[in-house]
Write a protein that holds these residues in place. Structure first.
Motif, PDB file in Angstrom:
ATOM      1  N   SER A  29       0.825  -1.209   0.000  1.00 34.37           N
ATOM      2  CA  SER A  29       0.000   0.000   0.000  1.00 34.37           C
ATOM      3  C   SER A  29       0.861   1.261   0.000  1.00 34.37           C
ATOM      4  CB  SER A  29      -0.927   0.004   1.222  1.00 34.37           C
ATOM      5  OG  SER A  29      -0.191   0.224   2.422  1.00 34.37           O
ATOM      6  N   LEU A  30       2.168   1.097   0.242  1.00 34.43           N
ATOM      7  CA  LEU A  30       3.091   2.231   0.280  1.00 34.43           C
ATOM      8  C   LEU A  30       3.916   2.364  -0.991  1.00 34.43           C
ATOM      9  CD1 LEU A  30       4.401   1.460   3.866  1.00 34.43           C
ATOM     10  CD2 LEU A  30       3.040   3.472   3.280  1.00 34.43           C
ATOM     11  N   PHE A  31       3.679   1.506  -1.964  1.00 32.46           N
ATOM     12  CA  PHE A  31       4.568   1.450  -3.119  1.00 32.46           C
ATOM     13  C   PHE A  31       4.601   2.744  -3.929  1.00 32.46           C
ATOM     14  CE2 PHE A  31       5.789  -3.150  -4.378  1.00 32.46           C
ATOM     15  CZ  PHE A  31       6.406  -3.313  -3.149  1.00 32.46           C
ATOM     16  N   ASP A  32       3.594   3.593  -3.801  1.00 34.07           N
ATOM     17  CA  ASP A  32       3.631   4.852  -4.549  1.00 34.07           C
ATOM     18  C   ASP A  32       4.679   5.808  -4.003  1.00 34.07           C
ATOM     19  OD1 ASP A  32       1.921   4.931  -2.265  1.00 34.07           O
ATOM     20  OD2 ASP A  32       1.150   6.877  -2.926  1.00 34.07           O
ATOM     21  N   ILE A  33       5.067   5.645  -2.723  1.00 34.83           N
ATOM     22  CA  ILE A  33       6.073   6.532  -2.136  1.00 34.83           C
ATOM     23  C   ILE A  33       7.294   5.773  -1.611  1.00 34.83           C
ATOM     24  CG2 ILE A  33       4.363   8.271  -1.482  1.00 34.83           C
ATOM     25  CD1 ILE A  33       4.637   7.246   1.431  1.00 34.83           C
ATOM     26  N   MET A  34       7.202   4.465  -1.528  1.00 32.37           N
ATOM     27  CA  MET A  34       8.267   3.651  -0.927  1.00 32.37           C
ATOM     28  C   MET A  34       8.283   2.298  -1.644  1.00 32.37           C
ATOM     29  SD  MET A  34       8.627   3.404   3.211  1.00 32.37           S
ATOM     30  CE  MET A  34      10.236   3.251   3.987  1.00 32.37           C
ATOM     31  N   PRO A  35       8.824   2.255  -2.852  1.00 32.16           N
ATOM     32  CA  PRO A  35       8.527   1.159  -3.784  1.00 32.16           C
ATOM     33  C   PRO A  35       9.401  -0.092  -3.662  1.00 32.16           C
ATOM     34  CG  PRO A  35       9.786   2.856  -4.880  1.00 32.16           C
ATOM     35  CD  PRO A  35       9.593   3.329  -3.489  1.00 32.16           C
ATOM     36  N   SER A  36       9.538  -0.619  -2.460  1.00 33.84           N
ATOM     37  CA  SER A  36      10.340  -1.828  -2.309  1.00 33.84           C
ATOM     38  C   SER A  36      10.018  -2.485  -0.974  1.00 33.84           C
ATOM     39  CB  SER A  36      11.836  -1.495  -2.375  1.00 33.84           C
ATOM     40  OG  SER A  36      12.622  -2.578  -1.918  1.00 33.84           O
ATOM     41  N   MET A  37       9.616  -3.742  -1.003  1.00 37.21           N
ATOM     42  CA  MET A  37       9.333  -4.453   0.244  1.00 37.21           C
ATOM     43  C   MET A  37      10.596  -4.617   1.080  1.00 37.21           C
ATOM     44  SD  MET A  37       6.152  -5.036   0.793  1.00 37.21           S
ATOM     45  CE  MET A  37       6.374  -6.163   2.186  1.00 37.21           C
ATOM     46  N   GLY A  38      11.737  -4.789   0.413  1.00 34.55           N
ATOM     47  CA  GLY A  38      12.996  -4.892   1.148  1.00 34.55           C
ATOM     48  C   GLY A  38      13.293  -3.615   1.918  1.00 34.55           C
ATOM     49  N   LEU A  39      13.084  -2.471   1.270  1.00 36.51           N
ATOM     50  CA  LEU A  39      13.299  -1.182   1.914  1.00 36.51           C
ATOM     51  C   LEU A  39      12.321  -0.989   3.061  1.00 36.51           C
ATOM     52  CD1 LEU A  39      14.433   1.743   2.054  1.00 36.51           C
ATOM     53  CD2 LEU A  39      12.733   2.367   0.310  1.00 36.51           C
ATOM     54  N   ILE A  40      11.063  -1.296   2.838  1.00 36.81           N
ATOM     55  CA  ILE A  40      10.026  -1.110   3.855  1.00 36.81           C
ATOM     56  C   ILE A  40      10.329  -1.962   5.090  1.00 36.81           C
ATOM     57  CG2 ILE A  40       7.589  -1.586   4.356  1.00 36.81           C
ATOM     58  CD1 ILE A  40       7.057  -0.761   1.382  1.00 36.81           C
ATOM     59  N   GLY A  41      10.672  -3.224   4.869  1.00 35.58           N
ATOM     60  CA  GLY A  41      10.976  -4.104   5.997  1.00 35.58           C
ATOM     61  C   GLY A  41      12.194  -3.635   6.777  1.00 35.58           C
ATOM     62  N   HIS A  42      13.238  -3.214   6.060  1.00 31.42           N
ATOM     63  CA  HIS A  42      14.459  -2.754   6.733  1.00 31.42           C
ATOM     64  C   HIS A  42      14.197  -1.487   7.533  1.00 31.42           C
ATOM     65  CE1 HIS A  42      18.700  -1.992   7.473  1.00 31.42           C
ATOM     66  NE2 HIS A  42      18.545  -0.767   6.980  1.00 31.42           N
ATOM     67  N   GLN A  43      13.432  -0.570   6.966  1.00 28.62           N
ATOM     68  CA  GLN A  43      13.146   0.679   7.676  1.00 28.62           C
ATOM     69  C   GLN A  43      12.332   0.424   8.939  1.00 28.62           C
ATOM     70  OE1 GLN A  43      14.452   3.809   6.987  1.00 28.62           O
ATOM     71  NE2 GLN A  43      15.701   2.471   5.691  1.00 28.62           N
ATOM     72  N   TRP A  44      11.416  -0.527   8.872  1.00 29.94           N
ATOM     73  CA  TRP A  44      10.656  -0.844  10.081  1.00 29.94           C
ATOM     74  C   TRP A  44      11.577  -1.400  11.159  1.00 29.94           C
ATOM     75  CZ3 TRP A  44       7.158  -0.143  13.460  1.00 29.94           C
ATOM     76  CH2 TRP A  44       6.985  -1.080  14.480  1.00 29.94           C
ATOM     77  N   ARG A  45      12.409  -2.375  10.804  1.00 32.16           N
ATOM     78  CA  ARG A  45      13.250  -3.032  11.806  1.00 32.16           C
ATOM     79  C   ARG A  45      14.272  -2.067  12.410  1.00 32.16           C
ATOM     80  NH1 ARG A  45      12.458  -6.982   7.933  1.00 32.16           N
ATOM     81  NH2 ARG A  45      14.356  -6.452   6.784  1.00 32.16           N
ATOM     82  N   LYS A  46      14.892  -1.240  11.560  1.00 27.98           N
ATOM     83  CA  LYS A  46      15.954  -0.359  12.063  1.00 27.98           C
ATOM     84  C   LYS A  46      15.408   0.904  12.723  1.00 27.98           C
ATOM     85  CE  LYS A  46      20.267   1.933  10.764  1.00 27.98           C
ATOM     86  NZ  LYS A  46      21.281   2.165   9.696  1.00 27.98           N
ATOM     87  N   HIS A  47      14.376   1.499  12.147  1.00 30.42           N
ATOM     88  CA  HIS A  47      13.911   2.807  12.616  1.00 30.42           C
ATOM     89  C   HIS A  47      12.490   2.778  13.192  1.00 30.42           C
ATOM     90  CE1 HIS A  47      17.449   4.713  10.883  1.00 30.42           C
ATOM     91  NE2 HIS A  47      17.210   4.066   9.752  1.00 30.42           N
ATOM     92  N   GLY A  48      11.568   2.146  12.481  1.00 30.26           N
ATOM     93  CA  GLY A  48      10.181   2.135  12.944  1.00 30.26           C
ATOM     94  C   GLY A  48      10.009   1.483  14.293  1.00 30.26           C
ATOM     95  N   SER A  49      10.832   0.474  14.573  1.00 32.03           N
ATOM     96  CA  SER A  49      10.729  -0.225  15.861  1.00 32.03           C
ATOM     97  C   SER A  49      11.083   0.695  17.032  1.00 32.03           C
ATOM     98  CB  SER A  49      11.654  -1.450  15.870  1.00 32.03           C
ATOM     99  OG  SER A  49      13.014  -1.055  15.712  1.00 32.03           O
ATOM    100  N   CYS A  50      11.728   1.829  16.739  1.00 29.50           N
ATOM    101  CA  CYS A  50      12.127   2.776  17.789  1.00 29.50           C
ATOM    102  C   CYS A  50      11.174   3.963  17.886  1.00 29.50           C
ATOM    103  CB  CYS A  50      13.539   3.297  17.498  1.00 29.50           C
ATOM    104  SG  CYS A  50      14.795   1.987  17.417  1.00 29.50           S
ATOM    105  N   SER A  51      10.059   3.901  17.168  1.00 27.98           N
ATOM    106  CA  SER A  51       9.130   5.031  17.136  1.00 27.98           C
ATOM    107  C   SER A  51       8.080   4.986  18.239  1.00 27.98           C
ATOM    108  CB  SER A  51       8.418   5.070  15.774  1.00 27.98           C
ATOM    109  OG  SER A  51       7.565   3.937  15.628  1.00 27.98           O
ATOM    110  N   GLY A  52       7.934   3.837  18.912  1.00 28.08           N
ATOM    111  CA  GLY A  52       6.873   3.678  19.891  1.00 28.08           C
ATOM    112  C   GLY A  52       5.514   3.464  19.253  1.00 28.08           C
ATOM    113  N   LEU A  53       5.487   3.222  17.944  1.00 28.35           N
ATOM    114  CA  LEU A  53       4.241   3.045  17.205  1.00 28.35           C
ATOM    115  C   LEU A  53       4.119   1.612  16.691  1.00 28.35           C
ATOM    116  CD1 LEU A  53       4.416   6.301  15.012  1.00 28.35           C
ATOM    117  CD2 LEU A  53       2.958   5.938  17.016  1.00 28.35           C
ATOM    118  N   SER A  54       2.890   1.228  16.407  1.00 33.38           N
ATOM    119  CA  SER A  54       2.675  -0.039  15.704  1.00 33.38           C
ATOM    120  C   SER A  54       3.153   0.108  14.264  1.00 33.38           C
ATOM    121  CB  SER A  54       1.187  -0.396  15.721  1.00 33.38           C
ATOM    122  OG  SER A  54       0.451   0.545  14.933  1.00 33.38           O
ATOM    123  N   GLN A  55       3.282  -1.009  13.571  1.00 35.51           N
ATOM    124  CA  GLN A  55       3.683  -0.940  12.169  1.00 35.51           C
ATOM    125  C   GLN A  55       2.726  -0.056  11.370  1.00 35.51           C
ATOM    126  OE1 GLN A  55       4.048  -4.800  10.397  1.00 35.51           O
ATOM    127  NE2 GLN A  55       5.970  -5.290  11.429  1.00 35.51           N
TER     128      GLN A  55
END
Length: 252
Positions: free
Chosen positions: A132-158
């Motif tokens: 659902s993010l491919f229009d602004i973030m067009p790679s599942m590899g990128l999306i997964g890596h960003q969640w693990r490295k940065h999103g996990s430190c946001s205090g938010l759900s995925q």
């Protein structure tokens, strides 16, 4: 006496008639006032109010455990021209014609930044959410890596983290002369920053930094408060590219 009484009665009747005549126009006053107050406000008024209310209607989820965000916008043509991007079929293969895409929304502290934090959320981002993010973030590899490295430190759900990511992207107006990628251009890093600050009232050059490599524009990084308003971040700005000539590869 009767004659005087008649004159007095006639005088009183005349005064009463004069009083009634003066009262009729006055009785229109309140109706006129109501009509005036019912007139619509100037054309710009309602639209301005709606614009002011929109951020409050659907506010971005606000994270915890950090000081501010860095929104990193990658210039996709430069990434796809690199050895790393050459093998990325989702972002760079076939007829993909991306310009600025989201590299990531990074929780940042005034001194350093957290990464790879413990989270109750899974490491893997579901396909349905990621695509659902491919229009602004067009790679599942990128999306997964960003969640693990940065999103996990946001205090938010995925879901909330990527909702905030989209809201952050939407909060920035891309300067058309650069973002169109219609043709190759050469600009200084300062000129690129100027283009972004001119397009985004409230964004200063102390709140944006340019990343360049091999003489090419690679990324634009913008600092945002947790509510996604612009803020300065001099410690990040000091690390930015200062090249006098930065090539902007066109979108092909």
């Amino acid at each position: 006496m009767k004659r005087y009484a008649g004159f007095i009665a006639l005088g009183l009747l005349s005064l009463a008639a004069l009083w009634l005549a003066q009262e009729k126009p006055a009785s229109k006053g309140p109706a006129t006032d109501r009509q005036t107050t019912a007139h619509p406000p100037p054309a710009g008024g309602p639209q301005q109010n709606r614009n002011q209310q929109n951020p409050d209607r659907n506010p971005a989820p606000q994270g915890t455990g950090f000081d501010f965000y860095v929104l990193s916008l990658s210039w996709s043509p430069a990434f796809c021209a690199s050895p790393e991007g050459a093998g990325n079929r989702q972002q760079c293969g076939g007829d993909r014609r991306y310009g600025f895409v989201v590299h990531g929304l990074w929780p940042q502290n005034d001194d350093g930044y957290p990464e790879f934090c413990r989270s109750s959320e899974p490491d893997r981002v579901p396909d349905a959410l990621g695509r659902s993010l491919f229009d602004i973030m067009p790679s599942m590899g990128l999306i997964g890596h960003q969640w693990r490295k940065h999103g996990s430190c946001s205090g938010l759900s995925q879901r909330d983290y990527f909702s905030a990511t989209r809201a952050a992207f939407d909060a920035v107006r891309l300067p058309q002369r650069i973002a169109s990628g219609a043709e190759a251009a050469t600009l200084s890093a300062d000129a690129i920053e100027t283009a972004f600050t001119e397009a985004n009232p409230g964004l200063s050059k102390r709140g944006i930094t340019i990343s360049c490599g091999g003489g090419r524009l690679e990324e634009v990084r913008i600092c945002l408060n947790k509510d996604l308003t612009f803020r300065d971040c001099p410690e990040l700005d000091r690390k930015g590219c200062r090249a006098n000539t930065t090539k902007i590869i066109p979108i092909r």
